[in-house]
Motif scaffolding. Sequence first.
Motif, PDB file in Angstrom:
ATOM      1  N   LEU A 187       0.742  -1.333  -0.021  1.00  0.00           N
ATOM      2  CA  LEU A 187       0.041   0.066   0.008  1.00  0.00           C
ATOM      3  C   LEU A 187       0.779   1.150  -0.079  1.00  0.00           C
ATOM      4  N   ALA A 188       0.954   2.084  -0.952  1.00  0.00           N
ATOM      5  CA  ALA A 188       1.418   3.276  -1.127  1.00  0.00           C
ATOM      6  C   ALA A 188       1.110   4.257  -0.139  1.00  0.00           C
ATOM      7  N   VAL A 189       1.731   4.901   0.681  1.00  0.00           N
ATOM      8  CA  VAL A 189       1.248   5.954   1.488  1.00  0.00           C
ATOM      9  C   VAL A 189       2.105   7.145   1.456  1.00  0.00           C
ATOM     10  N   ALA A 190       1.397   8.351   1.572  1.00  0.00           N
ATOM     11  CA  ALA A 190       2.191   9.394   1.554  1.00  0.00           C
ATOM     12  C   ALA A 190       1.084  10.644   2.302  1.00  0.00           C
ATOM     13  N   ASP A 191       1.794  11.710   2.667  1.00  0.00           N
ATOM     14  CA  ASP A 191       1.015  12.852   3.081  1.00  0.00           C
ATOM     15  C   ASP A 191      -0.248  13.296   2.218  1.00  0.00           C
ATOM     16  N   GLY A 192      -1.525  13.403   2.772  1.00  0.00           N
ATOM     17  CA  GLY A 192      -2.352  14.069   1.914  1.00  0.00           C
ATOM     18  C   GLY A 192      -3.355  12.905   1.462  1.00  0.00           C
ATOM     19  N   MET A 193      -3.061  11.418   1.724  1.00  0.00           N
ATOM     20  CA  MET A 193      -3.866  10.665   1.225  1.00  0.00           C
ATOM     21  C   MET A 193      -5.203  10.501   2.226  1.00  0.00           C
ATOM     22  N   LEU A 194      -6.204   9.806   1.663  1.00  0.00           N
ATOM     23  CA  LEU A 194      -7.734   9.651   2.346  1.00  0.00           C
ATOM     24  C   LEU A 194      -7.615   8.369   3.060  1.00  0.00           C
ATOM     25  N   PRO A 195      -7.932   8.669   4.691  1.00  0.00           N
ATOM     26  CA  PRO A 195      -7.822   7.686   5.653  1.00  0.00           C
ATOM     27  C   PRO A 195      -8.939   6.298   5.174  1.00  0.00           C
ATOM     28  N   PHE A 240      -5.476   9.789  -9.847  1.00  0.00           N
ATOM     29  CA  PHE A 240      -4.735  10.974 -10.275  1.00  0.00           C
ATOM     30  C   PHE A 240      -3.421  10.549 -10.432  1.00  0.00           C
ATOM     31  N   VAL A 241      -2.752   9.998  -9.334  1.00  0.00           N
ATOM     32  CA  VAL A 241      -1.628   9.354  -9.035  1.00  0.00           C
ATOM     33  C   VAL A 241      -1.131   8.672 -10.174  1.00  0.00           C
ATOM     34  N   LEU A 242      -1.781   7.708 -10.623  1.00  0.00           N
ATOM     35  CA  LEU A 242      -1.845   6.717 -11.677  1.00  0.00           C
ATOM     36  C   LEU A 242      -1.452   7.401 -13.080  1.00  0.00           C
ATOM     37  N   ALA A 243      -2.826   8.331 -13.215  1.00  0.00           N
ATOM     38  CA  ALA A 243      -2.589   9.298 -14.323  1.00  0.00           C
ATOM     39  C   ALA A 243      -1.197  10.072 -14.464  1.00  0.00           C
ATOM     40  N   ALA A 244      -0.822  10.526 -13.482  1.00  0.00           N
ATOM     41  CA  ALA A 244       0.476  11.416 -13.366  1.00  0.00           C
ATOM     42  C   ALA A 244       1.803  10.410 -13.483  1.00  0.00           C
ATOM     43  N   ALA A 245       1.396   9.356 -13.600  1.00  0.00           N
ATOM     44  CA  ALA A 245       2.593   8.401 -13.875  1.00  0.00           C
ATOM     45  C   ALA A 245       2.424   7.651 -15.056  1.00  0.00           C
ATOM     46  N   GLY A 246       1.420   8.046 -15.952  1.00  0.00           N
ATOM     47  CA  GLY A 246       1.051   7.670 -17.309  1.00  0.00           C
ATOM     48  C   GLY A 246       0.698   6.327 -17.467  1.00  0.00           C
ATOM     49  N   LEU A 247       0.178   5.832 -16.329  1.00  0.00           N
ATOM     50  CA  LEU A 247      -0.297   4.332 -16.466  1.00  0.00           C
ATOM     51  C   LEU A 247      -1.785   4.010 -17.178  1.00  0.00           C
ATOM     52  N   PRO A 288       3.244  13.969  -4.956  1.00  0.00           N
ATOM     53  CA  PRO A 288       4.554  13.802  -4.767  1.00  0.00           C
ATOM     54  C   PRO A 288       5.386  13.201  -5.939  1.00  0.00           C
ATOM     55  N   GLY A 289       6.244  13.687  -6.560  1.00  0.00           N
ATOM     56  CA  GLY A 289       6.956  13.230  -7.745  1.00  0.00           C
ATOM     57  C   GLY A 289       7.745  11.771  -7.332  1.00  0.00           C
ATOM     58  N   GLU A 290       7.901  11.545  -6.267  1.00  0.00           N
ATOM     59  CA  GLU A 290       8.850  10.432  -5.485  1.00  0.00           C
ATOM     60  C   GLU A 290       7.855   9.257  -5.687  1.00  0.00           C
ATOM     61  N   LEU A 291       6.497   9.599  -5.196  1.00  0.00           N
ATOM     62  CA  LEU A 291       5.309   8.536  -5.198  1.00  0.00           C
ATOM     63  C   LEU A 291       5.098   8.019  -6.606  1.00  0.00           C
ATOM     64  N   VAL A 292       4.802   9.203  -7.571  1.00  0.00           N
ATOM     65  CA  VAL A 292       4.574   8.924  -9.076  1.00  0.00           C
ATOM     66  C   VAL A 292       5.675   8.139  -9.646  1.00  0.00           C
ATOM     67  N   ASP A 293       6.922   8.527  -9.319  1.00  0.00           N
ATOM     68  CA  ASP A 293       7.845   7.584  -9.937  1.00  0.00           C
ATOM     69  C   ASP A 293       8.009   6.372  -9.353  1.00  0.00           C
ATOM     70  N   ALA A 294       7.734   5.996  -7.974  1.00  0.00           N
ATOM     71  CA  ALA A 294       7.719   4.560  -7.324  1.00  0.00           C
ATOM     72  C   ALA A 294       6.419   3.796  -7.940  1.00  0.00           C
ATOM     73  N   VAL A 295       5.591   4.408  -8.376  1.00  0.00           N
ATOM     74  CA  VAL A 295       4.207   3.647  -8.783  1.00  0.00           C
ATOM     75  C   VAL A 295       4.461   3.385 -10.240  1.00  0.00           C
TER      76      VAL A 295
END
Length: 318
Positions: free
Chosen positions: A6-14, A106-113, A81-88
């Motif tokens: 589970l990818a976790v970062a500040d600003g995610m929905l609980p 939105f994270v998956l879209a930013a990663a181009g997936l 965060p760019g590091e989250l996008v890159d890691a995904v």
Amino acid sequence: MRSVALAVADGMLPFELSLACEVFGSDLTHLVDPWYRFSLCGAGPVTVGRFRLEPDEGFDGLARADTVIVPGWADVDVDPPGELVDAVRAAHGAGARVASLCTGAFVLAAAGLLDGRRATTHWAHTDELARRHPEVTVDPDVLYVDNGGVLTSAGKAAAMDLCLHLVRLDHGTTVANTVARRLVTPPHRDGGQAQFVRTPLPAPGNHPLAELLPWVLAHLDEPLTVEDLARHAGMSSRHLARHFKTITGTTPLQWLHTQRIRHAQELLEATDATIDTIAAATGMGTATTLRRHFNRTVGVPPDTYRRTFRTHHTGRAD
């Protein structure tokens, strides 16, 4: 698909994050042994809602997982965060199955997936996802989309639908149904997001349709035509269509149809009126016509909608 990260970062929905933890992080070895190896992966301690989480390992752990889950992203106006996008992106490149819950899309879209793929997210944000990522085919009506190696879910409770879908893929229907029963949730829900969307009326104001729209709502039981609306508004059908497009974003007939369905939903939720009575009250004419249009627009039959949204449910589990 035995390991889930589970990818976790500040600003995610609980809420979405906790759903994934409950499904994949619980000890359910009495159902399947081994169950999933579950871990939280992040750059460091993160704040999720009012909670503070300590990841088990860094983002590089995502690339070692069979399945990566990205919870909802709270502020879709802020780039993740760019590091989250890159890691995904790296995890997908390493062969991981990647699933987003709610606005995690939105994270998956930013990663181009999601490029060239069909995807969904919370209905309140589908337009924004489509605007920011035109290369993505955004479907606002479904509860989740399975593209094989990339999956996306609609908002909130639809995250559970997708989690159970993943369990069903990995362990079969019987196990997924047992997990759903344990969580007191349906193993599969009919329809899509459309049944949960409320279509707002234009705000009252000084515009050319300010008097017409309330009049239409008071006469939904009548067989209204565009000509009837234009006549009441004192303008030509062409001018009426132009004003409707500007003020409501749609055509007079489509707006009228939406309001008929909306009124039918209200009557199904709040009254014991028969389908025939509701059909007459909404200008649909017959129960057959109402069922056809309601199912096509909302995604479920009127009777199913009523069972789901009745306002006097007791909450008892029969």
